[in-house]
Design an enzyme around this catalytic site. Structure first.
Site, PDB file in Angstrom:
ATOM      1  N   ARG A   1      -7.168  -4.995 -11.545  1.00  0.00           N
ATOM      2  CA  ARG A   1      -8.067  -4.156 -10.846  1.00  0.00           C
ATOM      3  C   ARG A   1      -8.694  -3.384 -12.020  1.00  0.00           C
ATOM      4  NH1 ARG A   1      -4.994   0.395  -7.735  1.00  0.00           N
ATOM      5  NH2 ARG A   1      -4.579  -1.400  -6.567  1.00  0.00           N
TER       6      ARG A   1
ATOM      7  N   HIS B   1      -2.437  -1.999 -12.334  1.00  0.00           N
ATOM      8  CA  HIS B   1      -3.451  -3.360 -11.869  1.00  0.00           C
ATOM      9  C   HIS B   1      -4.280  -3.618 -13.142  1.00  0.00           C
ATOM     10  CE1 HIS B   1      -2.182  -4.303  -7.803  1.00  0.00           C
ATOM     11  NE2 HIS B   1      -1.859  -2.941  -7.782  1.00  0.00           N
TER      12      HIS B   1
ATOM     13  N   ASP C   1      -0.375  -7.068  -5.541  1.00  0.00           N
ATOM     14  CA  ASP C   1      -0.066  -6.480  -4.262  1.00  0.00           C
ATOM     15  C   ASP C   1       0.142  -7.815  -3.580  1.00  0.00           C
ATOM     16  OD1 ASP C   1      -0.221  -3.961  -5.165  1.00  0.00           O
ATOM     17  OD2 ASP C   1      -2.373  -3.658  -4.383  1.00  0.00           O
TER      18      ASP C   1
ATOM     19  N   GLU D   1       5.858   1.484  -2.640  1.00  0.00           N
ATOM     20  CA  GLU D   1       4.828   0.603  -2.068  1.00  0.00           C
ATOM     21  C   GLU D   1       5.723  -1.031  -1.868  1.00  0.00           C
ATOM     22  OE1 GLU D   1       1.662   0.620  -4.587  1.00  0.00           O
ATOM     23  OE2 GLU D   1       1.119   2.418  -3.705  1.00  0.00           O
TER      24      GLU D   1
ATOM     25  N   HIS E   1       3.869  -3.838  -3.881  1.00  0.00           N
ATOM     26  CA  HIS E   1       3.457  -3.822  -5.499  1.00  0.00           C
ATOM     27  C   HIS E   1       4.461  -4.125  -6.495  1.00  0.00           C
ATOM     28  CE1 HIS E   1       1.298  -1.300  -8.868  1.00  0.00           C
ATOM     29  NE2 HIS E   1       2.532  -1.410  -9.155  1.00  0.00           N
TER      30      HIS E   1
END
Length: 263
Positions: A103, A148, A155, A237, A240
């Site tokens: 990301r 990320h 993810d 999460e 993740h």
């Protein structure tokens, strides 16, 4: 190819990229370097992809800055590790599906800018139905920097083999609470994980005892597969995971998610 610029900034605790271990302290400024990203499908075409931030189906409700192409980019080391996890998953009748991989820093900035802007709550009923948008940062659901952006975090979920058809989200269709029972949520072809992906709610905590037995077992299986494959999970999460032996533990990159950003 274009080279990247190292991003250094103070850490703000936050999800969408924070691990269960503390983030490494940002490194001092360094020369521009290439993270050596590859397209995951070039390494393992068997792993399913559903890159939500390149679409309108995400908590922002539009394509996120930095995602011109719906690709999963990863460092070579992370992609090869994920290929080994896929081998193990297929051996038990399941496949991996990734929602997000590398990301760019600009995407994390886009999330935070969105969170500070009043309104623009179009996807609230689905992704954060029980949390005010203004509280997403303070509650740790959003933050910077993101693991990320180092290129070795994914993810991910599990899908039965053969995979069921993936429902397509159409803008304007009724939103469905991500915390609702599986049959009342968006029709993701993932196995039941107790919540949808990017569901900003305590039910998404990996070890939540408020989700059903099937979801708890599916989370346990995903965590075991990923842990055995060299990844570290994040307690808030279930989706993740960060490669434990990542090649860039303190460097954050800002290349866009495009094939041209790979070596």
């Amino acid at each position: 190819m274009s080279l990247t610029v190292t991003v250094t900034m103070a850490v703000i605790a936050g999800g969408c990229g924070r691990d269960d271990e503390p983030e490494p302290a940002p490194a001092p400024p360094a020369p521009s370097v290439s993270p050596g990203l590859v397209v995951l499908s070039d390494v393992d075409h068997r792993i399913l992809t559903d890159i939500r931030y390149a679409t309108t189906y995400n908590f922002v409700g539009r394509r996120v800055d930095g995602y011109p192409e719906p690709l999963c980019l990863l460092t070579v080391r992370a992609a090869e590790a994920l290929r080994s996890v896929q081998d193990a998953a297929l051996a038990v009748g399941r496949s991996l599906k990734v929602y997000d991989c590398y990301r760019p820093q600009r995407a994390t900035d886009d999330f935070l800018n969105w969170a500070r802007e009043p309104g623009q709550d179009t996807m609230k009923a689905e992704f954060y139905p029980r949390v005010a948008k203004a509280e997403l940062v303070d509650r740790g659901y959003l933050g910077v920097p993101s693991a990320h952006s180092r290129g070795s975090t994914v993810d991910v979920t599990l899908v039965d083999v053969p995979p069921p058809e993936q429902h397509r989200f159409e803008p304007g269709q009724p939103l469905l609470d991500c915390t609702a029972p599986r049959t009342q949520r968006f029709a993701d072809n993932s196995v039941d994980m107790g919540t949808g992906f990017d569901c900003f709610d305590p039910l998404s905590h990996t070890d939540s005892d408020r989700v059903g037995r099937t979801a708890r077992e599916n989370r346990r299986q995903l965590r075991q597969l990923m842990t055995d494959g060299g990844f570290v999970g994040y307690d808030r999460e279930w989706w993740h995971f960060r490669l434990r032996d990542e090649p860039w533990p303190d460097t954050y990159f800002d290349l866009p998610v495009t094939r041209s950003s790979t070596d």
